[in-house]
Design an enzyme around this catalytic site. Structure first.
Site, mmCIF file in Angstrom:
data_model
loop_
_atom_site.group_PDB
_atom_site.id
_atom_site.type_symbol
_atom_site.label_atom_id
_atom_site.label_comp_id
_atom_site.label_asym_id
_atom_site.label_seq_id
_atom_site.Cartn_x
_atom_site.Cartn_y
_atom_site.Cartn_z
ATOM 1 N N ASP A 137 33.960 52.169 25.174
ATOM 2 C CA ASP A 137 34.013 53.630 25.027
ATOM 3 C C ASP A 137 35.341 54.097 24.429
ATOM 4 O O ASP A 137 35.703 55.276 24.553
ATOM 5 C CB ASP A 137 33.822 54.304 26.390
ATOM 6 C CG ASP A 137 32.359 54.461 26.767
ATOM 7 O OD1 ASP A 137 31.500 54.145 25.916
ATOM 8 O OD2 ASP A 137 32.064 54.884 27.897
ATOM 9 N N ASP A 290 30.506 53.569 41.880
ATOM 10 C CA ASP A 290 30.289 52.301 42.567
ATOM 11 C C ASP A 290 29.911 52.523 44.031
ATOM 12 O O ASP A 290 28.956 51.925 44.540
ATOM 13 C CB ASP A 290 31.534 51.414 42.454
ATOM 14 C CG ASP A 290 32.830 52.193 42.668
ATOM 15 O OD1 ASP A 290 32.777 53.348 43.151
ATOM 16 O OD2 ASP A 290 33.907 51.658 42.351
#
Length: 537
Positions: A137, A290
């Site tokens: 990214d 996460d």
């Protein structure tokens, strides 16, 4: 004596420049509001802080007892679960090995991108049963080109490595991971391993972790322990090592052994892709994607396994700026997730009541909220204020004894740094200011609750700069006021210095010893003398 101290003592006449009239007016105002307002409010604050201290103490004591039992009596993971090495089979070839996907999310990782790509490509696993996916990214086109060429270099050696980019950074890391699972070549993969750009697994990582998933269909996640290659770089990294070692050595080990649940650390772990899909996939509603996935998978009944002896080398942020951004994300995200998921956890019917209580109270409320708030409010605000209001007393067990026991229990993860324990306490008190602020932002879902700043990693950049220094250079002073001067810390240093001086002259508990040391720590941080100072080019 403390019981006859007047508000006039707040500005002692011996201080140079103090105005007698101003002192009298402030003293009169203080006497008017102290008894009916200040004393009751401060006493209430003391009671609340003592309650939070007891909650944190019981949590730490519980985990301390459990970890001792685990170390003494619990069977090793290989004995508690089915485990056997996956071996080559001459008849069926490499098909005995499951197809594994490695995901490496990156964002402008100039200094460390080669480390993780190289480590992933050197994993001991059949090349036709391994897919390495670099999710880039990066916004810097030069860095993007460097990463792509590194992938091409490994591909030319026969490694099945894919370089993937997106049109936008939507969803940040969660968005990249989610997008990576959509590619056609991933459909046959059973497991996905995630490594951040600074992680460097040993070649046998998959051979040790995958069998737990392969032979135990109830396990969704195998989490490895982080080890830090730069823990000795500076005092800041030593402090981080002490905090994180407790997290791994105690918190995750206890969660794994008692409830088969803990928060995924975002990297250094292997997921069963079916479990990710059943839990609803990656979501970007918070900055802890996460933990979000782990909680949702846990509520579906999946089990997690922590392997303390399976270790992955990584890097700690060594600049204070990077560390502050990381701590904001790690403190704000769990609080924000708690706000968004608490009722979902309460209504869940797939897990036991005991596990729901563990997740809500122990995992979220005490560790992610209470731990930050009590450290800041009690030791940096309430305790110093009781010096100015001697009518409010803090019992010695709450001010000294219990905090000492909690600190001792926190230090078991890093015995080699026991001599740094006192300074670690002072530094953690300073950082609790930022963590508490971030926690409130997350609980209130405020403006910065979804702020995502990638933690900067320096890799070997500083070492290379020193090695490449061929001749002495003229010193160039380049002072970045915004990065080096932190006004909030300096403001608290002034407040603590004032209360310390007042306690020295009029107090009865000798708190000034601690307060002056805490003042010095706030000053050190406030003037930016923490962590690695990156020289400007």
């Amino acid at each position: 004596m403390g019981d006859v101290i007047s508000g006039k003592n707040l500005i002692p006449e011996s201080f140079p420049g103090a105005s007698v009239d101003l002192a009298a007016q402030i003293g009169l105002l203080w006497d008017l509001i102290k008894a009916p307002l200040i004393v009751p409010l401060l006493r209430l604050a003391v009671y609340v802080c003592l309650a939070m201290t007891v909650m944190l103490f019981l949590e730490r004591l519980y985990m301390g007892i459990v970890i001792v039992l685990v170390k003494l009596f619990w069977k090793k993971p290989e004995k508690r679960y089915n485990w056997e090495p996956i071996r080559d089979d001459l008849e069926i070839g490499n098909s005995a090995f499951p197809l594994v996907l490695i995901q490496i999310p990156m964002f402008n990782e100039k200094e460390v991108y080669k480390i993780s790509i190289g480590a992933a490509c050197n994993l001991s696993w059949p090349s036709d049963r391994l897919v390495i996916q670099v999710l880039d990214d990066s916004t810097d086109f030069v860095i993007k080109d460097m990463i792509e060429k590194e992938c091409q270099r490994w591909a030319s050696k026969g490694v099945n490595i894919k370089y993937q980019i997106r049109e936008s950074r939507g969803g940040y890391k969660a968005g990249a991971l989610k997008e990576g699972l959509k590619h056609d070549y991933v459909k046959d993969c059973e497991y996905v391993t995630i490594f951040d750009a600074d992680f460097r697994p040993e070649p046998d990582f998959l051979r040790r972790a995958i069998p737990f998933l392969e032979f135990n269909p109830q396990i969704a996640l195998v989490q490895a322990r982080w080890r830090f290659v730069n823990s000795d770089e500076c005092l800041l990294t030593r402090m981080q090592e002490m905090s994180l070692d407790y997290h791994f050595t105690v918190e995750q080990e206890v969660g794994s052994a008692t409830h088969a649940f803990f928060g995924f650390n975002g990297t250094g772990g292997v997921w069963r892709i079916a479990a990710i899909n059943e839990a609803g996939g990656w979501k970007d509603r918070t900055t802890v994607e996460d933990m979000d996935l782990a909680v949702r998978a846990g509520l579906k009944g999946w089990k997690f396994l922590y392997l303390g002896d399976l270790q992955v080398k990584s890097e700690l942020p060594s600049t204070f700026k990077a560390f502050r951004y990381q701590q904001h994300r790690w403190s704000c995200g769990p609080a924000n997730l708690f706000r968004k998921m608490v009722m979902e956890i309460v209504r869940n019917k797939k897990v036991t009541l005991w596990k729901k209580l563990y997740v809500i109270y122990s995992f979220f409320f005490v560790r992610k909220i209470i731990a930050h708030m009590v450290t800041f409010f009690f030791f940096c605000v309430v305790l110093p204020l009781t010096i100015l209001v001697p009518e409010v007393d803090v019992p010695i067990w709450g001010a000294i004894y219990i905090p000492c026991v909690i600190t001792t229990l926190n230090s078991v993860g890093t015995p080699r740094s026991i001599h740094l324990l006192f300074y670690w306490i002072l530094f953690e008190n300073v950082m609790s200011l930022h963590r508490t602020k971030a926690t409130f932002i997350g609980l209130l879902d405020a403006k910065r609750s979804n702020e995502w700043v990638v933690t900067e990693k320096l890799g070997d950049a500083l070492k290379n700069n020193k090695a490449n220094a061929k001749a002495p250079k003229k010193f160039k002073f380049n002072f970045n006021f915004g990065d080096r001067i932190h006004l909030t810390e300096l403001g608290f240093a002034a407040f603590l210095f004032f209360t310390g001086c007042y306690d020295f002259m009029y107090g009865k508990h000798n708190y000034f010893i601690y307060i002056f040391l805490q003042t010095i720590t706030f000053l050190i941080v406030g003037f930016g003398y923490v962590g690695t100072i990156v020289p400007s080019s």
